[in-house]
Design a protein around this motif. Structure first.
Motif, PDB file in Angstrom:
ATOM      1  N   GLN A  29     -10.173 -18.484  -0.165  1.00 28.16           N
ATOM      2  CA  GLN A  29     -10.823 -17.211  -0.471  1.00 28.16           C
ATOM      3  C   GLN A  29     -10.381 -16.131   0.505  1.00 28.16           C
ATOM      4  O   GLN A  29     -10.184 -14.973   0.123  1.00 28.16           O
ATOM      5  CB  GLN A  29     -12.360 -17.376  -0.406  1.00 28.16           C
ATOM      6  N   GLN A  42      -7.107 -14.864  -0.735  1.00 23.10           N
ATOM      7  CA  GLN A  42      -7.232 -14.109  -1.982  1.00 23.10           C
ATOM      8  C   GLN A  42      -7.805 -12.710  -1.738  1.00 23.10           C
ATOM      9  O   GLN A  42      -7.455 -11.764  -2.455  1.00 23.10           O
ATOM     10  CB  GLN A  42      -8.125 -14.877  -2.959  1.00 23.10           C
ATOM     11  N   ASP A  43      -8.652 -12.567  -0.747  1.00 25.68           N
ATOM     12  CA  ASP A  43      -9.252 -11.268  -0.440  1.00 25.68           C
ATOM     13  C   ASP A  43      -8.300 -10.339   0.303  1.00 25.68           C
ATOM     14  O   ASP A  43      -8.603  -9.160   0.482  1.00 25.68           O
ATOM     15  CB  ASP A  43     -10.519 -11.459   0.415  1.00 25.68           C
ATOM     16  N   ARG A  44      -7.147 -10.867   0.723  1.00 28.56           N
ATOM     17  CA  ARG A  44      -6.197 -10.075   1.516  1.00 28.56           C
ATOM     18  C   ARG A  44      -4.784 -10.266   0.983  1.00 28.56           C
ATOM     19  O   ARG A  44      -3.889 -10.731   1.698  1.00 28.56           O
ATOM     20  CB  ARG A  44      -6.285 -10.497   2.989  1.00 28.56           C
TER      21      ARG A  44
END
Length: 287
Positions: free
Chosen positions: A19, A22-24
């Motif tokens: 995660q 995925q957020d960066r």
């Protein structure tokens, strides 16, 4: 759950990393590993980020299909692999003979990350039978001087993680070894220059080192050292100076190396020696 370089990595950790990535999506692998170190507080005792270890973990998970790293934006050169052999540095080669008292006072200088490190590297490359090898991880380098003339050099580094002779002698558990192996230091090189012929000099220097190394390790790396160790090539040396300095013989190797594919001897047989630096060293290392 897996263990990577002393850290337990659970399925929850992997999901969190997934995660995190995925957020960066725009971040580079370099930035991701450094920020992950900060988030996990994955740092050395002296506060430096364990960035290269973290990058290795991310790459391992990527290759195993557990996470997907962003494409490589730039190829980082392996400067250790590309490093040229140390260049020859001229040094005074005046012959020194006589008694140990004639040389006093001796100056032992830690030269890593100083202008004299180049001289240290050059002397080991020229005069040590193994040559110079760039250490990885925590390490210290010492030059010994008599009236300003360099007469010897000693190198110390992080200890190997698995050594059967040592681990059996210390009697620590696998968990304790993983947690505390950084509290050991390994004497990788010991050189007295060939034009120096002084009885008892070697054992005297080892005795001095037993006091200096733990002090400098604490100052530079912010953690203690409770144990020193080394190997002696029995085809070349007898290890007399180490025993004279109270080092203890732990046993001899089989001469096969780590994960050897054969039971036949493929390397020189070596004797392992160790030196406790604390009266309760087993207790300190088994905590």
């Amino acid at each position: 759950m897996a263990v990577y370089r002393g850290r337990e990595v659970t399925r929850e950790d992997i999901a969190w990393i997934r995660q995190f990535l995925q957020d960066r999506p725009e971040w580079s692998r370099w930035k991701l590993s450094r920020e992950l170190c900060e988030a996990w507080q994955w740092k050395q005792a002296n506060g430096a980020l364990r960035d290269m270890v973290c990058r290795g973990l991310l790459l391992m998970l990527h290759r195993a299909g557990e996470i997907e790293l962003p494409p490589v934006k730039r190829v980082v050169r392996n400067r250790i692999a590309e490093r040229a052999r140390p260049a020859r540095v001229l040094v005074e080669e005046r012959a020194l003979q006589g008694s140990l008292g004639d040389l006093q006072p001796l100056e032992l200088v830690q030269v890593r990350r100083t202008p004299e490190e180049r001289l240290f590297n050059s002397l080991l490359e020229q005069y040590h039978y193994l040559g110079y090898e760039q250490p990885v991880g925590e390490h210290l380098k010492y030059l010994v001087k008599a009236s300003g003339q360099v007469i010897a050099g000693l190198a110390w580094s992080s200890a190997p993680r698995h050594l059967k002779l040592r681990d059996r002698y210390l009697g620590w558990s696998e968990e304790a070894r993983k947690r505390n192996v950084h509290l050991l230091a390994y004497n990788t090189r010991f050189l007295i220059l060939p034009w120096v012929q002084v009885p008892h000099l070697a054992s005297h220097l080892l005795g001095r080192m037993a006091k200096i190394v733990p002090q400098d390790w604490q100052r530079i790396y912010a953690h203690p050292v409770y144990w020193l160790e080394t190997f002696i090539d029995l085809s070349r040396f007898r290890g007399t100076c180490y025993r004279a300095a109270n080092w203890q013989v732990l046993g001899t190797t089989a001469g096969r190396g780590h994960r050897a594919p054969t039971f036949q001897q493929t390397r020189p047989v070596k004797q392992m020696l160790g030196l406790p630096l604390h009266r309760r060293f087993r207790e300190m290392l088994s905590q």
